[in-house]
Enzyme design. Structure first.
Site, mmCIF file in Angstrom:
data_model
loop_
_atom_site.group_PDB
_atom_site.id
_atom_site.type_symbol
_atom_site.label_atom_id
_atom_site.label_comp_id
_atom_site.label_asym_id
_atom_site.label_seq_id
_atom_site.Cartn_x
_atom_site.Cartn_y
_atom_site.Cartn_z
ATOM 1 N N CYS A 1 -3.932 -4.158 2.468
ATOM 2 C CA CYS A 1 -3.064 -3.585 1.435
ATOM 3 C C CYS A 1 -2.450 -4.647 0.533
ATOM 4 O O CYS A 1 -1.881 -4.317 -0.511
ATOM 5 C CB CYS A 1 -1.949 -2.764 2.086
ATOM 6 S SG CYS A 1 -2.492 -1.731 3.452
ATOM 7 N N HIS B 1 -0.667 4.746 -3.232
ATOM 8 C CA HIS B 1 -1.122 3.522 -2.560
ATOM 9 C C HIS B 1 -2.647 3.406 -2.592
ATOM 10 O O HIS B 1 -3.323 3.635 -1.591
ATOM 11 C CB HIS B 1 -0.608 3.527 -1.121
ATOM 12 C CG HIS B 1 -0.931 2.290 -0.344
ATOM 13 N ND1 HIS B 1 -1.151 1.056 -0.929
ATOM 14 C CD2 HIS B 1 -1.076 2.097 1.008
ATOM 15 C CE1 HIS B 1 -1.410 0.168 0.013
ATOM 16 N NE2 HIS B 1 -1.382 0.766 1.195
#
Length: 393
Positions: free
Chosen positions: A86, A335
């Site tokens: 991420c 996200h």
């Protein structure tokens, strides 16, 4: 060592886009980045590019960087794919800054892209899980939400953090995201909504978890030698910090902190020559509500164990002492794994140059971005500063 500046930043809308591809989303992000540069720029002026992506779904796992940059006219230059879960495009930004500071290039593109919504729920959980420790987390059936649920449980047990305090993160970030036309979940919610949402991984519920998202984001990083060619509103990269840690949560000494993020923050503050009191806003990695609360503590916004009362106090709302996630954060904005870190930089750039629309803060000068990979195996923190001296020159 030369100073590095952000002269443009932009993103696609975040969401679910069955008619888009990773190339078309990347193209939109780059177009928006180019159009944000005051004096204009051509993609042919980019000397080097960095593309953050996990490659969710297995699309173009080899050479995804050239696959997207050649598509937008960045041809023949070095292109590097960055994968740090991420934190992929947060690290892409760091690599671009390092290249510019070193004198190797004058103009670098830092970017990220991910498509996540065209997969089944099981497949998405698999691709999220690859950022956890393989043998004892992913292959034993532990989900990404499950790992953060363990962190939330530990924080509740050690510090008395409550479900209501976790839910305040969702309420704040959805209120901010409702003002962001690029947000995936651009709606507000009440505290009652967030407290009573369906469970996902106890004690985390649906409103404590960010969505899986399609999107792309980019930033143009240039040297002090050419910054005035491109902009009257430069944003200096004042500090950069990065660190790594064991990938598996069970391998670490603490479940209530992300040591890599703490170390990265300390390095960024030191390089920038500031303390947390100098910050005007921050974009932090709130993949789950507990992640935002731990970020407050790791970055020194409040002492360890006091993040729950800190969020309840309103300190991190737009009208508070330190606004956090004015974009809506991962929780509301979305996200798209590979694009998330660069997307945080877009919000920092917009706030510091007065382009944040209904989310605009009152004359911010210094902002921070905090991007975490997995449950804390990697972290990168940037401090950005509006450079009024260059503006007034």
């Amino acid at each position: 060592m030369r100073d590095a500046y952000v002269v443009g930043a932009g993103q696609s809308k975040y969401g679910s886009f069955p008619d888009e591809s990773y190339r078309s989303l990347f193209e939109t992000a780059v177009q928006n980045t180019v159009s944000s540069v005051d004096h204009g720029i051509e993609t042919s002026e980019v000397d080097e590019a960095y593309v953050g992506t996990l490659g969710v779904g297995g699309r173009q796992l080899g050479l995804p960087g050239p696959a997207v940059t050649e598509h937008v006219g960045i041809a023949g230059v070095p292109v590097t794919r960055v994968e740090n879960a991420c934190a992929a495009s947060g690290y892409a930004v760091r690599q671009a800054v390092m290249a510019v500071r070193s004198g190797m290039v004058d103009v670098a593109l830092a970017s990220g892209v991910e498509v996540m919504t065209d997969l089944s729920g099981d497949a998405v959980r698999y691709w999220l899980g690859v950022s956890g420790e393989t043998e004892w987390e992913r292959m034993s059936g532990t989900t990404f939400a499950g790992v953060y649920a363990q962190m939330a449980s530990a924080h509740m047990r050690e510090y008395g953090t409550t479900t209501e305090q976790l839910s305040h993160v969702a309420v704040k970030n959805h209120a901010n995201g409702a003002k962001n036309p690029k947000a995936h979940l651009g709606f507000s919610c009440t505290l009652e909504d967030a407290v009573n949402a369906p469970p996902v991984a106890d004690p985390l519920n649906l409103y404590h978890c960010c969505p899986t998202t399609d999107g792309a984001a980019a930033a143009l990083i240039v040297s002090e030698d050419v910054v005035e060619k491109y902009t009257d509103t430069p944003v200096r990269v004042a500090g950069v910090g990065a660190a790594s840690d064991r990938v598996g949560l069970f391998q670490r000494d603490t479940y209530t902190s992300v040591p890599a993020a703490k170390a990265a923050g300390e390095s960024a503050y030191e390089e920038a020559g500031i303390t947390v009191d100098d910050l005007d806003f921050a974009e932090v990695h709130d993949c789950f509500a507990i992640a935002e609360l731990m970020a407050y503590e790791d970055l020194g916004f409040c002492p360890a164990g006091e993040a729950g009362p800190y969020i309840e106090s309103g300190a991190t709302r737009p009208d508070g002492e330190l606004p956090v996630n004015t974009s809506g954060g991962l929780k509301s904005k979305g996200h798209p794994i590979g694009a998330t870190g660069a997307g945080q930089v877009v919000e920092a750039f917009d706030q510091l140059t007065g382009r944040a629309g209904d989310r605009q803060l009152d004359d911010p000068k210094i902002g921070l971005t905090h991007n975490v990979g997995g449950s804390g195996g990697a972290a990168v923190v940037h401090v950005f500063e509006r450079d009024d001296e260059v503006i007034d020159a």
